[in-house]
Design a protein around this motif. Structure first.
Motif, PDB file in Angstrom:
ATOM      1  N   GLY A 119      -2.060  -6.714  16.247  1.00 31.28           N
ATOM      2  CA  GLY A 119      -2.487  -7.258  14.962  1.00 31.28           C
ATOM      3  C   GLY A 119      -1.821  -6.511  13.821  1.00 31.28           C
ATOM      4  N   ASN A 120      -1.375  -7.257  12.849  1.00 26.94           N
ATOM      5  CA  ASN A 120      -0.675  -6.657  11.727  1.00 26.94           C
ATOM      6  C   ASN A 120      -1.635  -6.351  10.585  1.00 26.94           C
TER       7      ASN A 120
ATOM      8  N   ALA B  25       2.634  -2.705   8.223  1.00 32.41           N
ATOM      9  CA  ALA B  25       3.918  -3.232   7.742  1.00 32.41           C
ATOM     10  C   ALA B  25       4.639  -2.179   6.913  1.00 32.41           C
ATOM     11  N   LEU B  26       3.892  -1.468   6.080  1.00 31.24           N
ATOM     12  CA  LEU B  26       4.480  -0.417   5.250  1.00 31.24           C
ATOM     13  C   LEU B  26       5.036   0.713   6.127  1.00 31.24           C
ATOM     14  N   GLU B  27       4.273   1.145   7.097  1.00 25.77           N
ATOM     15  CA  GLU B  27       4.747   2.227   7.972  1.00 25.77           C
ATOM     16  C   GLU B  27       5.963   1.790   8.789  1.00 25.77           C
ATOM     17  N   ARG B  28       5.919   0.586   9.348  1.00 30.45           N
ATOM     18  CA  ARG B  28       7.038   0.099  10.161  1.00 30.45           C
ATOM     19  C   ARG B  28       8.317   0.004   9.333  1.00 30.45           C
TER      20      ARG B  28
ATOM     21  N   VAL C 274      12.378  -7.711   5.968  1.00 23.84           N
ATOM     22  CA  VAL C 274      11.522  -8.739   6.575  1.00 23.84           C
ATOM     23  C   VAL C 274      10.095  -8.220   6.710  1.00 23.84           C
ATOM     24  N   LEU C 275       9.937  -7.003   7.186  1.00 24.84           N
ATOM     25  CA  LEU C 275       8.598  -6.428   7.356  1.00 24.84           C
ATOM     26  C   LEU C 275       7.861  -6.320   6.025  1.00 24.84           C
TER      27      LEU C 275
ATOM     28  N   ILE D 201       3.134 -11.033   1.714  1.00 22.59           N
ATOM     29  CA  ILE D 201       2.621 -12.409   1.618  1.00 22.59           C
ATOM     30  C   ILE D 201       1.637 -12.795   2.722  1.00 22.59           C
ATOM     31  N   GLU D 202       1.629 -12.059   3.808  1.00 22.32           N
ATOM     32  CA  GLU D 202       0.820 -12.440   4.960  1.00 22.32           C
ATOM     33  C   GLU D 202      -0.682 -12.285   4.726  1.00 22.32           C
ATOM     34  N   PHE D 203      -1.061 -11.354   3.863  1.00 26.31           N
ATOM     35  CA  PHE D 203      -2.467 -11.024   3.713  1.00 26.31           C
ATOM     36  C   PHE D 203      -2.980 -11.499   2.361  1.00 26.31           C
ATOM     37  N   GLU D 204      -4.084 -12.233   2.391  1.00 26.91           N
ATOM     38  CA  GLU D 204      -4.613 -12.800   1.153  1.00 26.91           C
ATOM     39  C   GLU D 204      -5.188 -11.738   0.232  1.00 26.91           C
ATOM     40  N   GLU D 205      -5.768 -10.708   0.811  1.00 25.83           N
ATOM     41  CA  GLU D 205      -6.353  -9.660  -0.018  1.00 25.83           C
ATOM     42  C   GLU D 205      -5.904  -8.294   0.475  1.00 25.83           C
ATOM     43  N   MET D 206      -5.555  -7.467  -0.497  1.00 27.49           N
ATOM     44  CA  MET D 206      -5.244  -6.066  -0.217  1.00 27.49           C
ATOM     45  C   MET D 206      -5.395  -5.310  -1.528  1.00 27.49           C
TER      46      MET D 206
END
Length: 175
Positions: free
Chosen positions: A22-23, A28-31, A57-58, A64-69
């Motif tokens: 699960g992402n 994503a930031l660490e990768r 890409v990451l 954009i993948e996450f609606e809230e952060m």
């Protein structure tokens, strides 16, 4: 292979496995950051471009993948993305990467984050836009995180070192 490189490659494998479960924006930031670290250690142009593409890409996906952060996490993802595009510029000397950086950072400028101002100034200097370079450097100089040494030594600003306004910014922060 240096220990640091081995550690980074090992951690890339670990984080890629975590991604399969699960992402998250943090993952994503660490990768992407691990790939940016490898770029700095590599002297192979093709390798650098490959890892840069992966990092972009990451980071794009993470934004954009996450609606809230939290906003600070979104800003951090965006700053890493700007850094990746400016590394692309440094490798290729294609100014379109500076334009992309401007497009990413400009809408975020109201956040008042020093690194946003810095990347906007850097990209503007690359685009040979002296008025915008001056504008963003002035904003950057008014932040707590202003780095006088970085501003004096960064190659993107060398064309402005003899400008009165540039000297004025430096003088205002030396006192």
């Amino acid at each position: 292979m240096r220990n640091n490189t081995k550690h980074i490659i090992q951690r890339i494998g670990e984080t890629d496995q975590l991604f399969l479960q699960g992402n998250t924006p943090e993952l994503a930031l660490e990768r992407s950051d691990l790939r940016l670290q490898l770029i700095a250690l590599s002297s192979n142009h093709q390798e650098q471009v490959y890892f840069l593409k992966e990092a972009v890409v990451l980071l794009e996906q993470g934004r954009i993948e996450f609606e809230e952060m939290p906003m600070d996490l979104y800003i951090n993802l965006s700053l890493h993305l700007a850094k990746a595009y400016m590394v692309f510029f440094e490798l290729t000397k294609e100014s379109r990467y500076a334009l992309i950086t401007q497009q990413i950072m400009k809408p975020m400028s109201k956040a008042g984050h020093s690194d946003i101002f810095f990347y906007l100034a850097y990209a503007s200097a690359v685009q040979q836009e002296p008025a915008l370079t001056r504008h963003w450097l002035t904003k950057y100089s008014k932040t707590q995180a202003f780095d006088l040494e970085l501003m004096q030594s960064h190659h993107a600003f060398s064309a402005y070192k003899n400008e009165v306004w540039f000297s004025g910014i430096l003088q205002s922060r030396m006192h």
